[in-house]
Design an enzyme around this catalytic site. Sequence first.
Site, PDB file in Angstrom:
ATOM      1  N   CYS A   1       0.820  -1.150   0.149  1.00  0.00           N
ATOM      2  CA  CYS A   1       0.116   0.046  -0.113  1.00  0.00           C
ATOM      3  C   CYS A   1       0.796   1.180  -0.018  1.00  0.00           C
ATOM      4  O   CYS A   1       1.827   1.402   0.954  1.00  0.00           O
ATOM      5  CB  CYS A   1      -0.966   0.026   1.266  1.00  0.00           C
ATOM      6  SG  CYS A   1      -1.841   1.634   1.428  1.00  0.00           S
TER       7      CYS A   1
ATOM      8  N   CYS B   1     -18.976 -24.774  42.941  1.00  0.00           N
ATOM      9  CA  CYS B   1     -18.966 -23.915  44.188  1.00  0.00           C
ATOM     10  C   CYS B   1     -18.361 -22.297  43.808  1.00  0.00           C
ATOM     11  O   CYS B   1     -17.584 -22.224  43.439  1.00  0.00           O
ATOM     12  CB  CYS B   1     -18.146 -24.565  45.298  1.00  0.00           C
ATOM     13  SG  CYS B   1     -18.045 -23.822  46.958  1.00  0.00           S
TER      14      CYS B   1
END
Length: 526
Positions: A236, A289
């Site tokens: 790019c 628990c």
Amino acid sequence: MNYEEEDENYSLDDDEQEDENYNEAEVDVQHVTSTKSTSQVITKKSLVAAQKESLVRVMELLSVKENQARTLLIYYQWNVDKLLSVYIDQGKDHMFSCAGLTVFDPSLVTLKKTMNCDVCMEDDLPSDVMTRMECGHSFCNDCWKEHFTVRINEGESKRILCMAHKCKAICDEDVVRKLVSPELAEKYDRFLIESYVEDNKMVKWCPSIPHCGSAIRKIEDDDVVEVECSCGLQFCFSCLSESHSPCSCLMWKLWKKKCVDESETVNWITVNTKLCPKCYKPISKQDGCNLMTCKCGQHFCWLCGEATGASHTVQSIAGHSCGRYKDDKVRQMERAKRDLDRYTHYHYRYKAHTDSLKLEDKLRKSILEKAVSNAETKDQQVFKEYSWVIDAVNRLFRSRKILSYSYPFALYMFGEELFKDEMSDEEREMKKNLFEDQQQQLEGNVEKLSKILEEPFDEYDHEKVVDMKRHLNNLSNAVDNLCKKMYECIENELLGPIQFGIHNIAPYRSKGIEQATEFCAEICQT
């Protein structure tokens, strides 16, 4: 393979349409180069010539010396049009002043046999050891040399200012070269030449590693383009990362960061663990628990994370009552889990296609070798032209790459990180469905194209080769059209109405990323 059962996305209505598609594909495989190139490769050898081209243009238009033309161009970032615009609108004096150029009139100075240097404070120095710049300030050659040496070694040699207090004039290049050592003069010239790339928004070094030594020049000042250097690297031009369309530069930057840092690991820990209130280490829940015990011995409640006692009953924990869940904590955990699920979804598909891309790159090389080999051994009438299969595998490679990048695009396009306030929930969902429909169509046809190209065409007879060629051409055209439609959707339906100026993407090219043509120019003589 039974081509008759292929998806209707590229099926033919009749023989006439089939011939038309076939002819279109034939044009495609010729790889016709555009008559107007949008970028050029500037090699080390042609860099001086490219710079000279701009220098000569300014020298001729403004009637200035080469060092003055270079100073002006460096200041105006090698934008000749901008420089000329300032000259026309505001005049030569203003243009010179802004760039640090002055034109000194020697007739205003009385010649003296001896002079004083205000830097080293030496008096009665012979005039031949003193140098006067175009701004009119004079200092001894030793002080100038020291000044130039420091600036060049510090990498500030492109615009060396005069030593006089508050003087913003740029020192003459010829004087600099004359007073410094040959090694520093060479370094100075290198900085001036490289300025054509480093100070020029239209020219950038190829980001190849190791560096190929070339630079790329854009011919037109468009927003975002992807280019291919002569070394083969596609990147790019805006952010110098690998080509990433249809992602914008910002999207790609965020995606790469998201993939390499530990943010998603931390996100998982946030969702699935609680920190011990004493040692602050993450603890995961292994059973039902809610009374947790850390290795450090601290007991705490899983529901709220607060410290507790050790004993508990079915109804309560000793010395603690956390009451209800706090809604904000619940929403925070749910959102963290949702964000992690979204990222996992898009990353999995992105990686799957990039992995396929690597395998299909090998397939492309294998097909090329196979085509060349069979063109030499089989019936020349049948196998003399293999561009149809080479074009198809190139189409597969390009479309697979686009498909892989479409997933990080979707992550940010339809998330809240970039466009939270630009779309309502209903509008976002509608656009997401529109994009995903096109994405899925492209994905299905890409997979079909990949499947056909794995066939042993080199073992087929004439009739089967012709049949495969026809279907490959039609499927390649279908994939090309789907890519075009996806980009049109992004530009017109998704990014266009929102912030297309901020999230520009490189346009789709049917022939793939354009390879920059080599810059060719004779070195101008002045």
